[in-house]
Write a protein that holds these residues in place. Sequence first.
Motif, PDB file in Angstrom:
ATOM      1  N   GLU A   1       0.763  -1.110  -0.169  1.00  0.00           N
ATOM      2  CA  GLU A   1      -0.039  -0.089   0.022  1.00  0.00           C
ATOM      3  C   GLU A   1       0.785   1.126  -0.037  1.00  0.00           C
ATOM      4  O   GLU A   1       1.843   1.544   0.770  1.00  0.00           O
ATOM      5  CB  GLU A   1      -0.921  -0.017   1.382  1.00  0.00           C
ATOM      6  N   PHE A   2       0.570   2.249  -0.732  1.00  0.00           N
ATOM      7  CA  PHE A   2       1.349   3.477  -1.008  1.00  0.00           C
ATOM      8  C   PHE A   2       0.827   4.365   0.246  1.00  0.00           C
ATOM      9  O   PHE A   2      -0.303   4.508   0.489  1.00  0.00           O
ATOM     10  CB  PHE A   2       0.837   4.174  -2.343  1.00  0.00           C
ATOM     11  N   LEU A   3       1.846   4.680   1.199  1.00  0.00           N
ATOM     12  CA  LEU A   3       1.522   5.512   2.199  1.00  0.00           C
ATOM     13  C   LEU A   3       2.187   6.812   1.883  1.00  0.00           C
ATOM     14  O   LEU A   3       3.126   7.239   1.108  1.00  0.00           O
ATOM     15  CB  LEU A   3       2.243   4.862   3.520  1.00  0.00           C
ATOM     16  N   THR A   4       1.739   8.109   2.889  1.00  0.00           N
ATOM     17  CA  THR A   4       2.201   9.357   2.483  1.00  0.00           C
ATOM     18  C   THR A   4       2.626  10.020   4.063  1.00  0.00           C
ATOM     19  O   THR A   4       2.074   9.447   4.912  1.00  0.00           O
ATOM     20  CB  THR A   4       1.152  10.306   1.819  1.00  0.00           C
ATOM     21  N   GLY A   5       3.426  10.856   3.655  1.00  0.00           N
ATOM     22  CA  GLY A   5       3.641  11.382   4.902  1.00  0.00           C
ATOM     23  C   GLY A   5       5.460  11.654   5.074  1.00  0.00           C
ATOM     24  O   GLY A   5       5.981  10.928   4.435  1.00  0.00           O
ATOM     25  N   PRO A   6       5.729  12.487   6.074  1.00  0.00           N
ATOM     26  CA  PRO A   6       7.339  12.670   6.031  1.00  0.00           C
ATOM     27  C   PRO A   6       7.854  11.347   6.650  1.00  0.00           C
ATOM     28  O   PRO A   6       7.247  10.656   7.481  1.00  0.00           O
ATOM     29  CB  PRO A   6       7.428  13.861   7.214  1.00  0.00           C
ATOM     30  N   GLU A   7       9.192  10.964   6.475  1.00  0.00           N
ATOM     31  CA  GLU A   7       9.658   9.854   6.870  1.00  0.00           C
ATOM     32  C   GLU A   7      10.669  10.221   8.225  1.00  0.00           C
ATOM     33  O   GLU A   7      11.105  11.252   8.130  1.00  0.00           O
ATOM     34  CB  GLU A   7      10.448   9.323   5.902  1.00  0.00           C
ATOM     35  N   ILE A   8      10.771   9.269   8.811  1.00  0.00           N
ATOM     36  CA  ILE A   8      11.953   9.512  10.184  1.00  0.00           C
ATOM     37  C   ILE A   8      12.576   8.082  10.303  1.00  0.00           C
ATOM     38  O   ILE A   8      11.876   7.183  10.140  1.00  0.00           O
ATOM     39  CB  ILE A   8      11.324  10.015  11.303  1.00  0.00           C
ATOM     40  N   SER A   9      13.705   8.148  10.733  1.00  0.00           N
ATOM     41  CA  SER A   9      14.425   7.028  10.948  1.00  0.00           C
ATOM     42  C   SER A   9      14.641   6.857  12.523  1.00  0.00           C
ATOM     43  O   SER A   9      15.285   7.833  13.066  1.00  0.00           O
ATOM     44  CB  SER A   9      16.025   7.038  10.309  1.00  0.00           C
ATOM     45  N   ILE A  10      14.103   5.994  13.093  1.00  0.00           N
ATOM     46  CA  ILE A  10      14.523   5.698  14.535  1.00  0.00           C
ATOM     47  C   ILE A  10      15.218   4.378  14.811  1.00  0.00           C
ATOM     48  O   ILE A  10      15.284   3.578  14.209  1.00  0.00           O
ATOM     49  CB  ILE A  10      12.950   5.487  15.451  1.00  0.00           C
ATOM     50  N   PHE A  11      16.430   4.922  15.691  1.00  0.00           N
ATOM     51  CA  PHE A  11      17.224   3.995  15.897  1.00  0.00           C
ATOM     52  C   PHE A  11      17.204   3.294  17.344  1.00  0.00           C
ATOM     53  O   PHE A  11      17.194   4.129  18.356  1.00  0.00           O
ATOM     54  CB  PHE A  11      18.858   4.527  15.869  1.00  0.00           C
ATOM     55  N   GLY A  12      17.054   2.084  17.569  1.00  0.00           N
ATOM     56  CA  GLY A  12      16.910   1.226  18.865  1.00  0.00           C
ATOM     57  C   GLY A  12      18.131   0.754  19.273  1.00  0.00           C
ATOM     58  O   GLY A  12      18.739   0.089  18.244  1.00  0.00           O
ATOM     59  N   ALA A  13      18.752   0.724  20.561  1.00  0.00           N
ATOM     60  CA  ALA A  13      19.913  -0.152  20.879  1.00  0.00           C
ATOM     61  C   ALA A  13      19.003  -1.257  21.652  1.00  0.00           C
ATOM     62  O   ALA A  13      18.480  -1.040  22.684  1.00  0.00           O
ATOM     63  CB  ALA A  13      20.643   0.602  21.868  1.00  0.00           C
ATOM     64  N   ILE A  14      18.989  -2.460  21.145  1.00  0.00           N
ATOM     65  CA  ILE A  14      18.028  -3.444  21.707  1.00  0.00           C
ATOM     66  C   ILE A  14      18.979  -4.397  22.329  1.00  0.00           C
ATOM     67  O   ILE A  14      20.080  -4.964  21.862  1.00  0.00           O
ATOM     68  CB  ILE A  14      17.418  -4.335  20.550  1.00  0.00           C
ATOM     69  N   CYS A  15      18.521  -4.820  23.645  1.00  0.00           N
ATOM     70  CA  CYS A  15      19.069  -5.953  24.309  1.00  0.00           C
ATOM     71  C   CYS A  15      18.322  -6.937  24.996  1.00  0.00           C
ATOM     72  O   CYS A  15      17.759  -6.324  26.034  1.00  0.00           O
ATOM     73  CB  CYS A  15      20.142  -5.270  25.568  1.00  0.00           C
ATOM     74  N   ASP A  16      18.034  -7.969  24.365  1.00  0.00           N
ATOM     75  CA  ASP A  16      16.944  -8.682  24.675  1.00  0.00           C
ATOM     76  C   ASP A  16      15.542  -8.038  24.721  1.00  0.00           C
ATOM     77  O   ASP A  16      15.220  -7.647  23.891  1.00  0.00           O
ATOM     78  CB  ASP A  16      17.396  -9.548  25.890  1.00  0.00           C
ATOM     79  N   ASP A  17      14.998  -8.128  26.175  1.00  0.00           N
ATOM     80  CA  ASP A  17      13.680  -7.339  26.262  1.00  0.00           C
ATOM     81  C   ASP A  17      13.664  -6.026  26.616  1.00  0.00           C
ATOM     82  O   ASP A  17      13.024  -5.138  26.810  1.00  0.00           O
ATOM     83  CB  ASP A  17      12.947  -8.234  27.278  1.00  0.00           C
ATOM     84  N   LYS A  18      15.182  -5.238  26.625  1.00  0.00           N
ATOM     85  CA  LYS A  18      15.159  -4.022  26.912  1.00  0.00           C
ATOM     86  C   LYS A  18      15.629  -3.167  25.655  1.00  0.00           C
ATOM     87  O   LYS A  18      16.194  -3.817  24.911  1.00  0.00           O
ATOM     88  CB  LYS A  18      16.033  -3.833  28.062  1.00  0.00           C
ATOM     89  N   TYR A  19      15.536  -1.822  25.939  1.00  0.00           N
ATOM     90  CA  TYR A  19      15.829  -1.149  24.664  1.00  0.00           C
ATOM     91  C   TYR A  19      16.089   0.423  24.873  1.00  0.00           C
ATOM     92  O   TYR A  19      15.550   0.928  26.070  1.00  0.00           O
ATOM     93  CB  TYR A  19      14.770  -1.353  23.385  1.00  0.00           C
ATOM     94  N   LEU A  20      17.067   1.071  24.272  1.00  0.00           N
ATOM     95  CA  LEU A  20      17.276   2.428  24.356  1.00  0.00           C
ATOM     96  C   LEU A  20      16.953   2.998  23.036  1.00  0.00           C
ATOM     97  O   LEU A  20      17.353   2.857  22.112  1.00  0.00           O
ATOM     98  CB  LEU A  20      18.698   2.709  24.796  1.00  0.00           C
ATOM     99  N   ILE A  21      16.052   4.198  23.097  1.00  0.00           N
ATOM    100  CA  ILE A  21      15.912   4.719  21.740  1.00  0.00           C
ATOM    101  C   ILE A  21      16.954   5.755  21.470  1.00  0.00           C
ATOM    102  O   ILE A  21      17.008   6.659  22.432  1.00  0.00           O
ATOM    103  CB  ILE A  21      14.481   5.256  21.653  1.00  0.00           C
ATOM    104  N   LEU A  22      17.681   5.854  20.480  1.00  0.00           N
ATOM    105  CA  LEU A  22      18.865   6.823  20.237  1.00  0.00           C
ATOM    106  C   LEU A  22      18.396   7.953  19.627  1.00  0.00           C
ATOM    107  O   LEU A  22      17.097   8.225  19.232  1.00  0.00           O
ATOM    108  CB  LEU A  22      20.024   6.137  19.364  1.00  0.00           C
ATOM    109  N   CYS A  23      19.210   8.705  19.022  1.00  0.00           N
ATOM    110  CA  CYS A  23      18.969  10.201  18.633  1.00  0.00           C
ATOM    111  C   CYS A  23      18.192   9.905  17.203  1.00  0.00           C
ATOM    112  O   CYS A  23      18.798   9.197  16.346  1.00  0.00           O
ATOM    113  CB  CYS A  23      20.228  11.134  18.459  1.00  0.00           C
ATOM    114  N   PRO A  24      17.029  10.369  17.133  1.00  0.00           N
ATOM    115  CA  PRO A  24      16.178  10.385  15.739  1.00  0.00           C
ATOM    116  C   PRO A  24      17.007  10.917  14.404  1.00  0.00           C
ATOM    117  O   PRO A  24      17.898  11.825  14.794  1.00  0.00           O
ATOM    118  CB  PRO A  24      14.938  10.792  15.681  1.00  0.00           C
ATOM    119  N   ALA A  25      16.767  10.392  13.271  1.00  0.00           N
ATOM    120  CA  ALA A  25      17.459  11.256  12.327  1.00  0.00           C
ATOM    121  C   ALA A  25      16.582  11.184  10.901  1.00  0.00           C
ATOM    122  O   ALA A  25      15.463  10.201  11.236  1.00  0.00           O
ATOM    123  CB  ALA A  25      18.618  10.529  11.832  1.00  0.00           C
ATOM    124  N   ARG A  26      16.610  11.867   9.826  1.00  0.00           N
ATOM    125  CA  ARG A  26      15.952  11.841   8.685  1.00  0.00           C
ATOM    126  C   ARG A  26      17.065  11.576   7.555  1.00  0.00           C
ATOM    127  O   ARG A  26      18.061  12.402   7.574  1.00  0.00           O
ATOM    128  CB  ARG A  26      15.030  12.907   8.574  1.00  0.00           C
TER     129      ARG A  26
END
Length: 414
Positions: A183-208
């Motif tokens: 399906e064609f979606l619309t809207g701005p894009e964003i790149s979200i980076f997670g540092a994943i360690c098993d069941d835990k995570y940290l969301i890092l600095c977002p980027a485009r």
Amino acid sequence: MKIAVIGKGGREQALVETLAASPCKPQIFSFPGSDAICETATRIAAADFDGLMQWMVDNQVDLCVAGEESYLVKGEGLANRCAAVGIPCWGPPKESAQLEASKEFAKNFLLRHGIPTGGAAAVARYDEAIAAIGGKYPTVLKFDGLAAGKGVAVCPDAASAEEFLREVFIEKRFGEGRLLVEEFLTGPEISIFGAICDDKYLILCPARDYKRLMDGDEGPNTGGMGAVASRQLASPELLQTIEETIVAPTVRGLQADGLPYRGFLYFGLMLTPDGPKVIEYNCRFGDPECEAVMPLLRGDLASFCLAGARGEFAPELISFDNGWSVCCILASAGYPASSHSGDVITGLDACNARVFHCGTKKTSAGWVTNGGRVLAIVAQGETLEKARETAHAEAAKVDFDGSQRRSDIAYRNM
Ligand code: AMP
Ligand code: GLY
């Protein structure tokens, strides 16, 4: 601490330099590396994957960091082989890296776990694809395998869809494989980076990132012609929505499906009128987002990755500056359809910005082009205005025959 970083591009140079600057003062080794990376790291004397594994064992490497994706799914998988010889690896095992390697696997994962994404049908043949499109345009066609960021076509009409389907099913440009009609979606894009360690995570600095070749988001899709990164890129409310509807359910889904994950996980999102939706997962940092994000990182990335790879989540070890970082890519003539090597690069000495080499070689004539994306010129600033002005001004000092650069990175879609 001895760290082996796998990969050879600008992303890996940014990782290598950030790891090397860690207060724990690690020794960095690189495979296959590049001339630029090896000004900071020591090149691993190995000819292939087996040689790399043997070298890491012989040299008692403490940590393997996956920069690029290909080794994660090659043979038995990088992290799987590291586990077999007792080397902690920051990067997921092969079964989990299918999230990136197979678009169909990722789509099924997303749907199974109720994570917002575009509707899609998987097809195996040209005529099935035409039937799945059902005359509805624009449509999005995604080859179901690794294609260096070039296996996706957003097709405005039947002619462009048929052309891409010919490439996939008749010319087999990406090899054998199925295709997702999405399906064609619309809207701005964003790149979200997670540092994943098993069941835990940290969301890092977002980027485009800016995937199209030319200004105004015109021209073909590329691996990325530039990026902007800042904690201010997404509001706290938006980040909370992304965490609750996408990141946390993904981590829970990995656990529920028995898919181990320790490493960076990249969420390619589109901010649609119906909320953020996942366009893709990548099992590594983005390139060129990494070149923009790493200069904002504070703390001890090496200890963070080592702890994470051992299953000891240590989010307190890293943080991100509050400012902005802008990355402009210089690509060689012909990119992305082809690339041009051997063109002498001028102006590097005059450039007062961080320079990461995506595809270059050091010769007696100096640095020359050696790939599609050639250089990432990166500048930081307290404000977006300052960071982008500096990045563009410094990038303009660097040149080579046929160089291609977008002039609207961090201006458009901001
Ligand atoms: P991908 O490799 O899946 O990230 O796709 C490359 C680019 O194609 C994305 O960054 C988007 O710009 C575009 N794209 C992918 N999926 C969609 C979609 N469902 N709707 C609109 N554009 C898309
Ligand atoms: N910047 C897009 C990617 O790394 O896949």
